[in-house]
Design a protein around this motif. Structure first.
Motif, short mmCIF file in Angstrom:
data_model
loop_
_atom_site.label_atom_id
_atom_site.label_comp_id
_atom_site.label_asym_id
_atom_site.label_seq_id
_atom_site.Cartn_x
_atom_site.Cartn_y
_atom_site.Cartn_z
N TRP A 173 0.86 -1.18 0.04
CA TRP A 173 -0.05 0.18 -0.12
C TRP A 173 0.79 1.28 -0.14
O TRP A 173 0.84 2.18 -0.68
CB TRP A 173 -0.92 -0.25 1.40
N LEU A 174 2.06 1.12 0.72
CA LEU A 174 2.54 2.20 1.06
C LEU A 174 3.49 2.78 -0.32
O LEU A 174 3.90 3.74 -0.70
CB LEU A 174 3.76 2.37 2.06
N GLU A 175 3.79 1.72 -0.89
CA GLU A 175 4.52 1.62 -2.42
C GLU A 175 3.81 2.35 -3.52
O GLU A 175 3.84 3.15 -4.17
CB GLU A 175 4.86 0.34 -3.03
N GLU A 176 2.17 2.38 -3.04
CA GLU A 176 1.44 2.93 -4.23
C GLU A 176 1.19 4.48 -3.67
O GLU A 176 1.00 5.17 -4.34
CB GLU A 176 -0.03 2.44 -4.05
N LEU A 177 1.33 4.72 -2.43
CA LEU A 177 1.20 6.14 -1.84
C LEU A 177 2.34 7.14 -1.94
O LEU A 177 2.34 8.20 -2.19
CB LEU A 177 0.69 6.13 -0.40
N LEU A 178 3.46 6.47 -1.55
CA LEU A 178 4.87 7.31 -1.35
C LEU A 178 5.50 7.40 -2.51
O LEU A 178 5.71 6.57 -3.45
CB LEU A 178 5.70 6.82 -0.09
N PRO A 179 6.11 8.60 -2.80
CA PRO A 179 6.81 8.84 -4.21
C PRO A 179 8.13 7.85 -4.23
O PRO A 179 8.56 7.48 -5.30
CB PRO A 179 7.31 10.23 -4.21
N GLU A 180 8.79 7.34 -3.31
CA GLU A 180 9.83 6.60 -3.37
C GLU A 180 9.67 5.23 -2.87
O GLU A 180 10.47 4.07 -3.01
CB GLU A 180 11.17 7.11 -2.44
N GLY A 181 8.04 4.93 -2.67
CA GLY A 181 7.55 3.66 -2.10
C GLY A 181 8.60 3.36 -0.87
O GLY A 181 8.84 4.41 -0.16
N LEU A 182 8.67 1.88 -0.53
CA LEU A 182 9.54 1.67 0.50
C LEU A 182 10.80 1.11 0.10
O LEU A 182 10.64 -0.13 -0.20
CB LEU A 182 8.66 0.71 1.53
N GLU A 183 11.78 1.57 -0.17
CA GLU A 183 12.99 0.96 -0.79
C GLU A 183 13.57 0.18 0.39
O GLU A 183 13.34 0.36 1.62
CB GLU A 183 13.97 2.01 -1.31
N ALA A 184 14.28 -0.81 0.19
CA ALA A 184 14.95 -1.83 0.93
C ALA A 184 15.73 -1.13 1.87
O ALA A 184 16.65 -0.11 1.56
CB ALA A 184 15.97 -2.90 0.41
N GLY A 185 15.36 -1.31 3.21
CA GLY A 185 16.32 -0.81 4.44
C GLY A 185 15.57 0.75 4.80
O GLY A 185 16.11 1.21 5.82
N THR A 186 14.66 1.18 3.76
CA THR A 186 14.07 2.39 4.35
C THR A 186 13.12 2.23 5.34
O THR A 186 12.28 1.29 5.45
CB THR A 186 13.34 2.90 3.09
N THR A 187 13.14 3.08 6.44
CA THR A 187 11.99 3.24 7.36
C THR A 187 11.28 4.48 7.36
O THR A 187 11.82 5.68 7.08
CB THR A 187 12.64 2.81 8.88
N LEU A 188 10.01 4.50 7.93
CA LEU A 188 9.15 5.54 8.06
C LEU A 188 9.21 6.23 9.27
O LEU A 188 9.56 5.82 10.33
CB LEU A 188 7.91 5.41 7.49
N SER A 189 9.08 7.82 9.44
CA SER A 189 9.13 8.29 10.60
C SER A 189 7.96 7.90 11.47
O SER A 189 6.98 7.36 10.59
CB SER A 189 9.33 9.80 10.45
#
Length: 192
Positions: free
Chosen positions: A45-61
């Motif tokens: 879902w977040l890949e659809e919403l966020l411009p960079e998606g969730l790349e490997a190793g990425t964490t959200l605030s």
């Protein structure tokens, strides 16, 4: 049940994550995908919403992840409970009528996108009831700013309330009607 998710918290979380997706559209996308797929993950879902998606190793605030994860979890739980408690995420009643109409249109558009992008359904596999609700959601998606006409505010508020109720019930109907099709899906978490 947990505390209800606040529309503005989701909008702020999306903005903090760099997304330009309307909060109502984001929730519609989520619900459409949850209706269509047996296994739908928050990261998808977040890949659809966020411009960079969730790349490997990425964490959200925490500011971004908290409200979005809560919305994901609560939406899935309410649909699975099948107790007709589902509510689309829309601006509060204090928002202008135009804002709420536009948000409902964005919600329906998001639902159709999420359903279509996540749905593995072959032509002819959806029931007539599901197909009719999806067609009606396409009409609701056309709502937007300027959609409010010359009727009295009370009449327009009533019409909006009826549409919101239709969407609320329609989503639960779609979710329930597709239970067997979802159960027959492989549990693959392949991305679309």
């Amino acid at each position: 049940m947990s505390a209800p998710i606040v529309f503005d918290d989701v909008a702020q979380a999306l903005a903090a994550g760099g997304s330009t997706v309307h909060a109502a559209e984001a929730h519609g996308c989520l619900c459409g995908a949850l209706c269509a797929r047996r296994s739908y993950l928050p990261a998808e879902w977040l890949e659809e919403l966020l411009p960079e998606g969730l790349e490997a190793g990425t964490t959200l605030s925490v500011t971004t992840a908290g409200p979005l994860q809560s919305l994901f979890d609560q939406s899935r739980a309410v649909l699975q409970a099948r107790e007709m408690e589902f509510e689309p995420l829309l601006p509060p009643d204090e928002a202008t009528l135009d804002e709420r109409v536009e948000a409902l249109g964005a919600w329906a558009q998001g639902f159709l996108y999420g359903f279509g992008a996540a749905g593995p359904f072959k032509p002819g596999t959806l029931t007539t009831a599901v197909a009719e609700v999806l067609t009606d959601f396409a009409e609701v998606a056309r709502a937007g700013a300027g959609a409010v006409g010359s009727e009295s505010v009370e009449v327009e508020e009533g019409a909006l309330a009826e549409l919101v109720e239709f969407v609320r019930v329609g989503v639960q109907l779609i979710y329930d009607e597709l239970a067997d099709l979802r159960a027959a899906q492989a549990t693959s978490t392949a991305r679309h």
